[in-house]
Design a protein around this motif. Structure first.
Motif, PDB file in Angstrom:
ATOM      1  N   SER A   1      33.354  11.089  79.047  1.00  0.00           N
ATOM      2  CA  SER A   1      33.636   9.892  78.300  1.00  0.00           C
ATOM      3  C   SER A   1      33.785   8.916  79.191  1.00  0.00           C
ATOM      4  CB  SER A   1      34.995  10.088  77.293  1.00  0.00           C
ATOM      5  OG  SER A   1      35.085   8.732  76.665  1.00  0.00           O
TER       6      SER A   1
ATOM      7  N   HIS B   1      31.475   5.711  79.704  1.00  0.00           N
ATOM      8  CA  HIS B   1      32.164   4.152  79.547  1.00  0.00           C
ATOM      9  C   HIS B   1      31.727   3.130  80.585  1.00  0.00           C
ATOM     10  CE1 HIS B   1      35.015   0.891  79.085  1.00  0.00           C
ATOM     11  NE2 HIS B   1      35.020   1.107  77.788  1.00  0.00           N
TER      12      HIS B   1
ATOM     13  N   ASN C   1      29.149  -0.015  80.981  1.00  0.00           N
ATOM     14  CA  ASN C   1      29.587  -1.324  81.572  1.00  0.00           C
ATOM     15  C   ASN C   1      28.799  -1.745  82.591  1.00  0.00           C
ATOM     16  OD1 ASN C   1      32.146  -2.529  80.331  1.00  0.00           O
ATOM     17  ND2 ASN C   1      32.265  -0.093  79.801  1.00  0.00           N
TER      18      ASN C   1
ATOM     19  N   ARG D   1      43.240  -2.403  81.404  1.00  0.00           N
ATOM     20  CA  ARG D   1      43.063  -1.196  81.238  1.00  0.00           C
ATOM     21  C   ARG D   1      44.216  -0.326  81.980  1.00  0.00           C
ATOM     22  NH1 ARG D   1      38.824  -1.408  77.989  1.00  0.00           N
ATOM     23  NH2 ARG D   1      38.961   0.818  77.859  1.00  0.00           N
TER      24      ARG D   1
ATOM     25  N   ALA E   1      28.269   4.248  74.327  1.00  0.00           N
ATOM     26  CA  ALA E   1      29.631   3.698  73.915  1.00  0.00           C
ATOM     27  C   ALA E   1      30.133   4.655  72.792  1.00  0.00           C
ATOM     28  CB  ALA E   1      29.449   2.277  73.662  1.00  0.00           C
TER      29      ALA E   1
ATOM     30  N   ALA F   1      31.059   7.877  73.979  1.00  0.00           N
ATOM     31  CA  ALA F   1      32.216   8.077  74.880  1.00  0.00           C
ATOM     32  C   ALA F   1      33.445   7.888  73.797  1.00  0.00           C
ATOM     33  CB  ALA F   1      32.198   6.846  75.680  1.00  0.00           C
ATOM     34  N   TYR F   2      33.507   7.070  72.711  1.00  0.00           N
ATOM     35  CA  TYR F   2      34.683   6.808  71.992  1.00  0.00           C
ATOM     36  C   TYR F   2      34.931   7.889  71.201  1.00  0.00           C
ATOM     37  CZ  TYR F   2      38.892   4.237  70.289  1.00  0.00           C
ATOM     38  OH  TYR F   2      40.040   4.061  69.846  1.00  0.00           O
TER      39      TYR F   2
ATOM     40  N   ARG G   1      41.089   8.296  80.003  1.00  0.00           N
ATOM     41  CA  ARG G   1      40.014   7.336  79.556  1.00  0.00           C
ATOM     42  C   ARG G   1      39.720   6.373  80.552  1.00  0.00           C
ATOM     43  NH1 ARG G   1      38.913   3.179  75.930  1.00  0.00           N
ATOM     44  NH2 ARG G   1      36.682   3.343  75.134  1.00  0.00           N
TER      45      ARG G   1
ATOM     46  N   SER H   1      37.763   5.252  83.666  1.00  0.00           N
ATOM     47  CA  SER H   1      36.521   4.631  83.921  1.00  0.00           C
ATOM     48  C   SER H   1      36.507   3.421  84.674  1.00  0.00           C
ATOM     49  CB  SER H   1      35.929   4.329  82.316  1.00  0.00           C
ATOM     50  OG  SER H   1      37.007   3.292  81.744  1.00  0.00           O
TER      51      SER H   1
END
Length: 279
Positions: free
Chosen positions: A12, A16, A20, A93, A215, A218-219, A238, A241
């Motif tokens: 995941s 992500h 990005n 983050r 996305a 991943a989520y 997570r 990332s």
């Protein structure tokens, strides 16, 4: 944490970071984000059609997560407009895992072993080290405040989703309603920003939809793992990332300096190992 759960979260994180990185590589970021939100909405409709309705106990979490996501997207777009987010975004983050772990402990009594807490601290420290290397210490106070607010938003919706998906009785049903409810705001903002630039280019739409699939996947994986692993550990893994994205920046975009980024990656990797061995 089991090897299966660890693998899902790290995959995941890779997804992500990849979408990005794609966002960074294009000029029309608003257009891509609009297409990403469209993919969220489409995925939500499909999941809702294939899944039972989530249990009533989970709807407050869906509401809280949706509202907080709205605030998160608005803050994110404001940061892109000012152009300072690339300096301090890792702070948000890095703050989120600690926020999630403490909130999970206070709200539902969920905790980790000492080794797990040590790993979480290492992951957050590595991400914050990356933020310092990218100039966070010299950033304006307003920009740092924006990054901190983003971190609170990330932590809040992560906790709400972690609790809600466990109460829903249907992981895919919860995901579907969440994806559908959170999609309108980024789409509206992106369309508003595109008003003076004409129609979306086909390449922008295609890249945005591909990014949206990444996305959503991943989520979705993260939401599932939250049903079988501690929320703080999942959040910490997570957010690795950010380091993966930094490595993509070094290897693909030729970003420098690279030594400090490698050090941050090593610190995060040690934290990931500690969390994975913590049980």
């Amino acid at each position: 944490m089991t090897a299966f759960a660890l693998g899902l979260v790290l995959f995941s994180a890779l997804l992500h970071a990849s979408w990005n990185a794609m966002l960074k590589a294009v000029d029309d970021r608003a257009g891509v984000l609009g297409a990403v939100s469209l993919a969220h909405a489409l995925a939500g409709v499909v999941l809702i059609a294939l899944s039972p309705i989530p249990d009533r106990a989970s709807w407050p979490s869906i509401f809280i997560s949706t509202v907080v996501h709205y605030g998160y997207y608005l803050l994110l777009f404001r940061a892109y407009r000012h152009g300072d987010l690339s300096q301090v975004y890792p702070i948000s983050r890095g703050l989120a895992p600690a926020f999630v772990a403490l909130s999970a402990w206070l709200i539902i009594g969920e905790t980790m072993s000492p080794l797990g807490w040590l790993g979480l601290a290492a992951i957050s420290a590595g991400i914050c080290l990356l933020a310092m290397l990218r100039g966070a210490a010299q950033a304006p106070g307003s920009t740092i405040a924006l990054a901190l607010l983003l971190g609170v938003c990330i932590g809040t919706y992560s906790v709400a989703d972690g609790i809600g998906i466990r109460q829903a009785g249907t992981a895919t049903g919860y995901m579907g309603w969440l994806f559908l409810c959170e999609a309108p705001v980024p789409l509206v903002i992106a369309l508003h920003r595109r008003r003076n630039r004409g129609h979306f280019a086909p390449r922008t739409l295609i890249l945005g939809l591909l990014g949206g699939v990444a996305a959503v996947t991943a989520y979705g994986l993260v939401l599932y793992v939250k049903t079988i692993a501690p929320l703080g550990a999942v959040s910490a893994l997570r957010e690795s990332s950010v380091i993966i994205a930094a490595m993509i920046g070094v290897l693909v975009f030729g970003e420098r300096p690279w030594r400090g980024r490698m050090l941050a990656a090593v610190v995060v990797a040690l934290g990931v190992i500690a969390v994975s061995q913590a049980g």
